[in-house]
Structures are given as C-alpha cells and as structure tokens.
Design an enzyme around this catalytic site. Structure first.
Site, PDB file in Angstrom:
ATOM      1  N   GLU A 273       6.958  -6.990  13.220  1.00 63.45           N
ATOM      2  CA  GLU A 273       5.865  -7.911  13.372  1.00 63.45           C
ATOM      3  C   GLU A 273       4.005  -7.004  13.612  1.00 63.45           C
ATOM      4  OE1 GLU A 273       4.733 -10.680  13.854  1.00 63.45           O
ATOM      5  OE2 GLU A 273       6.982 -11.078  13.450  1.00 63.45           O
TER       6      GLU A 273
ATOM      7  N   PRO B  61       0.189  -4.027   5.531  1.00 60.45           N
ATOM      8  CA  PRO B  61      -0.980  -5.564   5.059  1.00 60.45           C
ATOM      9  C   PRO B  61      -2.234  -5.137   5.336  1.00 60.45           C
ATOM     10  CG  PRO B  61       0.472  -6.525   6.239  1.00 60.45           C
ATOM     11  CD  PRO B  61       1.352  -5.133   6.594  1.00 60.45           C
TER      12      PRO B  61
ATOM     13  N   ASP C 148      -2.303   5.366 -19.235  1.00 59.55           N
ATOM     14  CA  ASP C 148      -2.439   4.186 -19.187  1.00 59.55           C
ATOM     15  C   ASP C 148      -2.474   2.965 -18.303  1.00 59.55           C
ATOM     16  OD1 ASP C 148       0.787   5.033 -18.754  1.00 59.55           O
ATOM     17  OD2 ASP C 148       0.476   5.762 -16.380  1.00 59.55           O
TER      18      ASP C 148
ATOM     19  N   ARG D  64       3.898   9.702 -11.054  1.00 58.96           N
ATOM     20  CA  ARG D  64       2.961  10.202 -12.079  1.00 58.96           C
ATOM     21  C   ARG D  64       1.299  11.032 -12.929  1.00 58.96           C
ATOM     22  NH1 ARG D  64       4.677   6.630 -15.759  1.00 58.96           N
ATOM     23  NH2 ARG D  64       2.629   6.902 -17.188  1.00 58.96           N
TER      24      ARG D  64
END
Length: 196
Positions: A114, A87, A167, A152
């Site tokens: 964690e 994150p 796209d 892709r």
C-alpha cells in the site's frame, strides 16, 4: 555513475542487469549498480519491513526505520538525490532522465504493497517519481526503467552518443519510422523517398 536500489526483492534485478547495454556499461566501469536488500536493515528476528497502517485502512505499509537506515548506509553525500518510486510522484520522462544522469550517485527506493510511510517521502526522499498513471505491485520494474533511461545519458554507455540525441523524446518529438532490408517484404515496400 552509481545507482543504489533499495528493494525487498533484489533477485528481480539479476536477469535485467545481466545483459545488453547495462551489462556492458557495468563491465566498462561506466556505471555501478548496487541492489540493496531492505530486510538487511531491520532489527527484529522476522526481518519485518512493513506493518498495518494507522487509520484502519487495508494492506501493509513499509516502515520508515529500515528505509532510513538503508539510504543512510549507501548514500555517499548529502547532495545525492533519493528518489521514491511511487504512483504519486512526478512523471518520469527523458528530460528528468537527463537531469538525473548529471549526478554521480542516485538512490532509488522501491515501494510496495500500500506504499511507504509518509515520513520517508517528507523527510528522506528528495523527490518522488512515477513511470506512469497506473499501479504496479512494487517499484522494482520502475527502478529498472529509470536505470535504463538514465544510463543512456551517461557518456559512452551508448556506443554512438549522437544516437541518444536523435532518440525519441530527446527534443520532445517522436522518432520517424524506420526501415531496413529487404527493400520489399510480402509486397510491402520501403518508401521511395528513402532512396532519393
């Protein structure tokens, strides 16, 4: 192109890679996916990959030794990028997916609990990436998102390459609304402009 995914839950990937575009790309030899069990690189009888963090915080943190060993076992070149899914990483987007697709191999490290010992981020990973501003219990879903988006951009993975260029987000814009048959459904009509 080869994807090496380092995880403690390799079974999570079985269903995802067994269908759709990814399965066809593997069968055609356009991409290769190697899911690597981090526990195979431990040295103790309990196959422990994590431990409590220094400083008294709660939770468990992945140890550096098995991660370094796993990456060193799969990395085919010093130029192969190693991405820590975290994150704290920079936001994953279409531009980064296209950039990643230029490599012959990428290594994805799935964090969990964690997090991962900071020495992995500082001395092993070439980059940290995040699929959004939220926390998942592990990096496995993020790895699936990255593989799908990057694949892709690999030539011939998507049937019509021009469809990738059209796209959403390819040029920073969202796609326009799409309609198909029937022309009218429950009183809702396809816009007339599409027939002109």
């Amino acid at each position: 192109m080869r994807f090496d995914i380092i995880t403690i839950f390799p079974e999570m990937f079985e269903g995802f890679f067994s269908g759709g575009i990814i399965k066809r790309a593997v069968q055609k030899g356009l991409i290769e996916i190697n899911v690597c069990n981090l526990r195979d690189f431990t040295t103790d009888k309990h196959r422990q990959v994590d431990d409590r963090p220094y400083g008294g915080e709660e939770g468990m943190v992945f140890k550096p030794e098995p991660i370094f060993a796993a990456v060193e076992s799969v990395r085919q070149s010093d130029k192969t990028p190693v991405y820590l899914l975290s994150p704290q990483g920079r936001e994953f987007n279409a531009r980064l997916a296209a950039e990643m697709a230029q490599h012959r191999q990428i290594v994805l490290i799935c964090g969990r609990y964690e997090g991962v010992d900071e020495r992995v981020a500082e001395h092993l990973a070439t980059d940290e990436i995040s699929i959004g501003d939220y926390v998942l219990t592990g990096g496995e879903l993020a790895a699936m998102v990255v593989v799908e988006a990057v694949a892709r951009f690999v030539p011939r993975v998507v049937g019509k390459e021009e469809s990738v260029r059209h796209d959403s987000f390819f040029e920073g814009l969202l796609d326009y609304p799409q309609y198909t048959r029937p022309r009218e459904f429950r009183g809702m009509k396809v816009p007339q402009v599409l027939f002109s």
